[in-house]
Design an enzyme around this catalytic site. Structure first.
Site, mmCIF file in Angstrom:
data_model
loop_
_atom_site.group_PDB
_atom_site.id
_atom_site.type_symbol
_atom_site.label_atom_id
_atom_site.label_comp_id
_atom_site.label_asym_id
_atom_site.label_seq_id
_atom_site.Cartn_x
_atom_site.Cartn_y
_atom_site.Cartn_z
ATOM 1 C CG HIS A 113 -1.504 -0.498 1.075
ATOM 2 N ND1 HIS A 113 -2.174 -2.437 1.723
ATOM 3 C CD2 HIS A 113 -3.708 -0.530 1.206
ATOM 4 C CE1 HIS A 113 -3.237 -2.727 1.903
ATOM 5 N NE2 HIS A 113 -4.063 -1.417 1.877
ATOM 6 C CG ASN A 144 4.731 -3.863 2.818
ATOM 7 O OD1 ASN A 144 4.318 -3.032 3.085
ATOM 8 N ND2 ASN A 144 3.889 -4.841 2.716
ATOM 9 C CG ASP A 233 16.345 20.588 -2.748
ATOM 10 O OD1 ASP A 233 15.228 21.574 -2.831
ATOM 11 O OD2 ASP A 233 16.659 22.194 -0.926
ATOM 12 C CD GLU A 236 11.403 19.773 -5.029
ATOM 13 O OE1 GLU A 236 12.814 20.436 -4.870
ATOM 14 O OE2 GLU A 236 10.186 20.426 -4.625
ATOM 15 C CG ASP A 242 7.781 22.146 -7.015
ATOM 16 O OD1 ASP A 242 8.219 22.499 -5.859
ATOM 17 O OD2 ASP A 242 7.343 23.508 -7.539
ATOM 18 C CG PHE A 243 8.000 17.056 -3.772
ATOM 19 C CD1 PHE A 243 6.834 15.520 -3.893
ATOM 20 C CD2 PHE A 243 9.389 16.418 -3.984
ATOM 21 C CE1 PHE A 243 6.618 14.665 -4.753
ATOM 22 C CE2 PHE A 243 9.476 15.089 -4.539
ATOM 23 C CZ PHE A 243 8.082 14.300 -5.041
ATOM 24 C CD GLN A 252 7.776 25.414 -2.685
ATOM 25 O OE1 GLN A 252 8.191 23.826 -3.655
ATOM 26 N NE2 GLN A 252 7.229 25.916 -3.387
ATOM 27 C CD GLU A 256 11.152 22.011 -1.282
ATOM 28 O OE1 GLU A 256 11.472 22.577 -2.354
ATOM 29 O OE2 GLU A 256 9.632 22.303 -1.879
HETATM 30 MN MN MN Z 1 2.735 -1.643 3.219
HETATM 31 MN MN MN Z 2 9.517 22.575 -4.373
#
Ligand code: MN
Ligand code: MN
Length: 262
Positions: A113, A144, A233, A236, A242-243, A252, A256
């Protein structure tokens, strides 16, 4: 008179935008930090799927999401059991293969997930929503079930302390493919967790941001999630996205480049 009418509409517009920003509806709440890849409804490899429980960019070529974005607060948590109803995502567009639950069988990889089942336990419907295959990536069991799960649990601990989180996660790279090449196995799994005191609190230069990038293999066995802390960064650079794009550039630039200090 006409001008007053226009001003009236103008205020309505501002009100509508403000309501979206404060997250009155779940679609916008789950995407409060922005749309990192400018996902849309024309590119099958960057296809925007908005669900009440999470928002994602789907890659039809790879059979996995590029990223999934969701909010986590106490509102989403309750006592609902894991529904375990893994199923194809029927909402994918024509021309996009809908991965089936048994496509991962025998691959040695978990149906991992991205939005965890444990983050959506407030109702049967919201828990069940996390079991669509478009929310899964092939995840090495050691990733996981160990380090990745431990960060998920740490995140829910923060929520138990009263925090609201905005989370974005996905995979980077290709170490192979399963299901007749229809499902890409990412090289690593990354996650960004933005920690706020309340759902509508602003993101500031002091906001805690946890970013990790974990190898999707058994090398993570007996390690800690904190061993994989990176900066936004770095993610990214690695993803090309671009977060936190809804946050001002000045902020940012500060948050970042910092790494979370455990
Ligand atoms: Mn999981
Ligand atoms: Mn960003």
């Amino acid at each position: 008179m006409l001008r007053q009418l226009f001003n009236g509409w103008h205020y309505l517009g501002v009100f509508a935008i403000a309501s979206l920003l404060v997250g009155c509806d779940p679609y916008n709440t789950n995407m409060r930090l922005g749309n990192p890849s400018n996902a849309n409804n024309s590119d099958l490899n960057n296809y925007l799927l908005q669900k009440p429980e999470f928002v994602l960019s789907y890659n039809c070529n790879q059979g996995i999401p590029n990223w999934v974005s969701w909010q986590l607060s106490q509102d989403w948590l309750g006592n609902t059991d894991r529904q375990d109803d893994f199923r194809p995502d029927e909402t994918l567009p024509d021309g996009c293969y809908a991965v089936r639950p048994n496509d991962y069988r025998g691959s040695g990889y978990d149906r991992g997930h991205v939005t965890p089942s444990g983050d959506r336990t407030n109702s049967i419907a919201s828990n069940s929503a996390t079991f669509v295959m478009s929310n899964m990536i092939p995840q090495a069991p050691e990733n996981n079930r160990e380090v990745w799960r431990e960060l998920e649990e740490y995140s829910r601990d923060l929520v138990a302390q009263g925090k609201t989180l905005y989370i974005i996660a996905g995979g980077i790279g290709q170490k192979g493919a399963i299901a007749k090449n229809q499902v890409t196995i990412p090289q690593s799994t990354w996650k960004i967790v933005v920690v706020l005191d309340s759902a509508n609190a602003p993101v500031t230069a002091d906001t805690r941001v946890i970013a990790v990038n974990m190898p999707n293999s058994d090398v993570v066995r007996r390690t800690d999630w904190q061993d994989y802390i990176v900066s936004v960064d770095e993610l990214e650079k690695a993803t090309g996205y671009d977060f936190l794009s809804t946050v001002s550039t000045d902020i940012q630039n500060v948050i970042e480049k910092e790494r979370d200090r455990p």
